[in-house]
Design a protein around this motif. Structure first.
Motif, PDB file in Angstrom:
ATOM      1  N   SER A 242       7.462  28.243 -20.111  1.00  4.59           N
ATOM      2  CA  SER A 242       8.061  28.459 -18.795  1.00  4.59           C
ATOM      3  C   SER A 242       7.704  27.266 -17.923  1.00  4.59           C
ATOM      4  O   SER A 242       6.590  26.735 -17.994  1.00  4.59           O
ATOM      5  N   ALA A 243       8.635  26.846 -17.082  1.00  4.57           N
ATOM      6  CA  ALA A 243       8.353  25.744 -16.154  1.00  4.57           C
ATOM      7  C   ALA A 243       7.277  26.126 -15.139  1.00  4.57           C
ATOM      8  O   ALA A 243       6.625  25.244 -14.560  1.00  4.57           O
ATOM      9  N   LEU A 244       7.067  27.424 -14.917  1.00  7.11           N
ATOM     10  CA  LEU A 244       6.078  27.857 -13.923  1.00  7.11           C
ATOM     11  C   LEU A 244       4.669  27.392 -14.276  1.00  7.11           C
ATOM     12  O   LEU A 244       3.818  27.236 -13.390  1.00  7.11           O
ATOM     13  N   ARG A 245       4.405  27.149 -15.539  1.00 11.85           N
ATOM     14  CA  ARG A 245       3.116  26.616 -15.965  1.00 11.85           C
ATOM     15  C   ARG A 245       2.798  25.298 -15.259  1.00 11.85           C
ATOM     16  O   ARG A 245       1.636  24.946 -15.051  1.00 11.85           O
ATOM     17  N   TYR A 246       3.850  24.553 -14.880  1.00 11.35           N
ATOM     18  CA  TYR A 246       3.684  23.226 -14.293  1.00 11.35           C
ATOM     19  C   TYR A 246       3.875  23.229 -12.778  1.00 11.35           C
ATOM     20  O   TYR A 246       4.130  22.186 -12.178  1.00 11.35           O
ATOM     21  N   ALA A 247       3.722  24.384 -12.162  1.00 10.65           N
ATOM     22  CA  ALA A 247       3.921  24.485 -10.717  1.00 10.65           C
ATOM     23  C   ALA A 247       2.969  23.560  -9.949  1.00 10.65           C
ATOM     24  O   ALA A 247       1.766  23.520 -10.226  1.00 10.65           O
ATOM     25  N   ARG A 248       3.527  22.846  -9.009  1.00  5.51           N
ATOM     26  CA  ARG A 248       2.719  21.954  -8.163  1.00  5.51           C
ATOM     27  C   ARG A 248       1.650  22.743  -7.420  1.00  5.51           C
ATOM     28  O   ARG A 248       0.510  22.276  -7.261  1.00  5.51           O
ATOM     29  N   GLU A 249       2.002  23.918  -6.950  1.00  2.93           N
ATOM     30  CA  GLU A 249       1.072  24.712  -6.154  1.00  2.93           C
ATOM     31  C   GLU A 249      -0.162  25.115  -6.981  1.00  2.93           C
ATOM     32  O   GLU A 249      -1.286  25.168  -6.463  1.00  2.93           O
ATOM     33  N   LEU A 250       0.043  25.431  -8.266  1.00  2.00           N
ATOM     34  CA  LEU A 250      -1.090  25.776  -9.125  1.00  2.00           C
ATOM     35  C   LEU A 250      -1.993  24.565  -9.338  1.00  2.00           C
ATOM     36  O   LEU A 250      -3.226  24.673  -9.301  1.00  2.00           O
ATOM     37  N   ALA A 251      -1.378  23.397  -9.550  1.00  2.00           N
ATOM     38  CA  ALA A 251      -2.165  22.177  -9.753  1.00  2.00           C
ATOM     39  C   ALA A 251      -2.916  21.789  -8.482  1.00  2.00           C
ATOM     40  O   ALA A 251      -4.093  21.404  -8.529  1.00  2.00           O
ATOM     41  N   ASP A 252      -2.237  21.900  -7.330  1.00  2.00           N
ATOM     42  CA  ASP A 252      -2.861  21.524  -6.062  1.00  2.00           C
ATOM     43  C   ASP A 252      -4.095  22.369  -5.757  1.00  2.00           C
ATOM     44  O   ASP A 252      -5.053  21.884  -5.142  1.00  2.00           O
ATOM     45  N   ASP A 253      -4.056  23.636  -6.154  1.00  2.00           N
ATOM     46  CA  ASP A 253      -5.143  24.553  -5.803  1.00  2.00           C
ATOM     47  C   ASP A 253      -6.157  24.741  -6.924  1.00  2.00           C
ATOM     48  O   ASP A 253      -7.064  25.565  -6.807  1.00  2.00           O
ATOM     49  N   ALA A 254      -6.020  23.993  -8.026  1.00  2.89           N
ATOM     50  CA  ALA A 254      -6.867  24.212  -9.200  1.00  2.89           C
ATOM     51  C   ALA A 254      -8.352  24.037  -8.877  1.00  2.89           C
ATOM     52  O   ALA A 254      -9.194  24.832  -9.312  1.00  2.89           O
ATOM     53  N   ALA A 255      -8.692  22.997  -8.130  1.00  4.18           N
ATOM     54  CA  ALA A 255     -10.103  22.752  -7.810  1.00  4.18           C
ATOM     55  C   ALA A 255     -10.668  23.867  -6.943  1.00  4.18           C
ATOM     56  O   ALA A 255     -11.806  24.324  -7.147  1.00  4.18           O
ATOM     57  N   TYR A 256      -9.885  24.316  -5.963  1.00 11.72           N
ATOM     58  CA  TYR A 256     -10.337  25.398  -5.087  1.00 11.72           C
ATOM     59  C   TYR A 256     -10.553  26.680  -5.895  1.00 11.72           C
ATOM     60  O   TYR A 256     -11.558  27.387  -5.716  1.00 11.72           O
ATOM     61  N   VAL A 257      -9.612  26.964  -6.787  1.00  8.80           N
ATOM     62  CA  VAL A 257      -9.717  28.156  -7.637  1.00  8.80           C
ATOM     63  C   VAL A 257     -10.982  28.076  -8.497  1.00  8.80           C
ATOM     64  O   VAL A 257     -11.713  29.064  -8.653  1.00  8.80           O
ATOM     65  N   ALA A 258     -11.259  26.903  -9.049  1.00 10.99           N
ATOM     66  CA  ALA A 258     -12.450  26.746  -9.883  1.00 10.99           C
ATOM     67  C   ALA A 258     -13.726  27.006  -9.083  1.00 10.99           C
ATOM     68  O   ALA A 258     -14.700  27.569  -9.605  1.00 10.99           O
ATOM     69  N   ASP A 259     -13.717  26.622  -7.805  1.00  8.05           N
ATOM     70  CA  ASP A 259     -14.894  26.812  -6.959  1.00  8.05           C
ATOM     71  C   ASP A 259     -15.158  28.275  -6.620  1.00  8.05           C
ATOM     72  O   ASP A 259     -16.255  28.622  -6.158  1.00  8.05           O
ATOM     73  N   LEU A 260     -14.156  29.126  -6.838  1.00  8.96           N
ATOM     74  CA  LEU A 260     -14.340  30.551  -6.545  1.00  8.96           C
ATOM     75  C   LEU A 260     -15.202  31.243  -7.592  1.00  8.96           C
ATOM     76  O   LEU A 260     -15.592  32.396  -7.426  1.00  8.96           O
ATOM     77  N   GLY A 261     -15.488  30.553  -8.670  1.00  7.28           N
ATOM     78  CA  GLY A 261     -16.375  31.120  -9.675  1.00  7.28           C
ATOM     79  C   GLY A 261     -15.655  31.953 -10.704  1.00  7.28           C
ATOM     80  O   GLY A 261     -14.432  31.893 -10.855  1.00  7.28           O
ATOM     81  N   GLU A 262     -16.435  32.750 -11.415  1.00 10.92           N
ATOM     82  CA  GLU A 262     -15.912  33.525 -12.541  1.00 10.92           C
ATOM     83  C   GLU A 262     -14.790  34.464 -12.083  1.00 10.92           C
ATOM     84  O   GLU A 262     -14.971  35.275 -11.175  1.00 10.92           O
ATOM     85  N   PRO A 263     -13.614  34.375 -12.715  1.00  9.24           N
ATOM     86  CA  PRO A 263     -12.503  35.232 -12.291  1.00  9.24           C
ATOM     87  C   PRO A 263     -12.691  36.668 -12.756  1.00  9.24           C
ATOM     88  O   PRO A 263     -13.233  36.926 -13.835  1.00  9.24           O
TER      89      PRO A 263
END
Length: 302
Positions: free
Chosen positions: A141-162
């Protein structure tokens, strides 16, 4: 192998477009030919197949986006193709593997639009052929390559264990559910162990479990709401919501990854992960048919 080996395209990638009965055909043609967004890659031929009233036919598409040839048979220019985009939507994925097979057998890298197939055995067979020929094949799916997911990846990682992800998209499970499922995979990665899905005429809700101690995901595919594509992550240090709205960016990101695959010989999504996603979709079908019973992915993949 008569197609191009990795790194042997001389920087230029001749792209064939197989199918026009989807908006993806126009999006890919616009990005590659009109915008020239991927340097050195261009659609050089198109095959039409089934025509939809709301989409341009092959000749109209070719005239609009300066595609050099409209061909009568899908494999007519097989040996003048460095990459084939298999986007024919007439069977909701059922025709993708049969249409791609001749290209892969000839050594031509292939991208199969979502869903890759409705049959896991077909996908395995094509990946096996690709491995034997040493040619990369991918589907996503093209959604895997969403700009919004890439832009927020570092912030998401900082939130810790999902703990949990809630992923929402429109449509129906077997054809469009892959979008919402791949949003989950873009954040949590592979490793789903089981699926439970409940289906109503107007929506589907599935729970994906990553095993003991792992996260879970709730995938909602809605037909009774204007929802777009949306993902909310709940993690140890907080939560974060992402609305995915930039379609040009995710289509461009997908094409960039696919063209890079031609140049490196490495699929952007591992075949094992694609097979797992197809198994999730199949497990969802089996679960709904069994009144929401939990379906183990290992049983589907066996």
């Amino acid at each position: 192998m008569s197609g191009p080996a990795a790194g042997e395209t001389g920087g230029n990638v001749r792209v064939g477009l197989l199918g026009v009965d989807t908006s993806h055909a126009g999006a890919y043609a616009r990005i590659l030919n009109e915008q020239a967004a991927i340097p050195g890659a261009r659609i050089t031929w198109v095959w039409g197949g089934v025509v939809r009233a709301d989409q341009p036919d092959a000749r109209t598409l070719a005239a609009t986006y300066d595609i050099g040839r409209v061909i009568a048979e899908p494999t007519e220019l097989l040996h003048q193709t460095d990459l084939v985009l298999v986007v024919d939507d007439s069977g909701h994925g059922r025709h993708h593997v049969p249409q791609a097979r001749a290209f892969v057998a000839a050594g031509v890298p292939a991208f199969l639009d979502k869903p890759m197939t409705q049959d896991l055995r077909e996908a395995r067979t094509l990946f096996r052929l690709a491995a034997e020929r040493g040619v990369p094949v991918t589907s996503s799916s093209a959604l895997r390559y969403a700009r919004e997911l890439a832009d927020d990846a570092a912030y998401v990682a900082d939130l810790g264990e999902p703990s949990s992800v809630v992923s929402v998209g429109p449509g129906e499970w077997s054809h469009y559910g892959v979008h919402a499922v791949e949003q989950v995979y873009a954040v949590l990665g592979p490793g789903v162990r089981w699926v439970q899905r409940t289906s109503w005429p107007e929506r589907d809700v599935a729970v994906l479990g990553y095993g003991p101690g792992g996260p879970s995901a709730v995938v909602q595919v809605l037909r009774d709401a204007t929802c777009g594509f949306h993902l909310t992550l709940h993690a140890r240090k907080g939560r974060h919501a992402i609305a995915i709205e930039d379609a040009d960016a995710y289509y461009t990101g997908q094409l960039r990854a696919v063209v890079e695959m031609v140049r490196t010989g490495v699929p952007p999504v591992a075949p094992a992960e694609t097979l797992e996603i197809l198994a999730v979709l199949r497990a969802g079908e089996l679960s709904a048919a069994a009144d929401g019973a939990r379906i183990q992915l290992a049983d589907v993949l066996a």
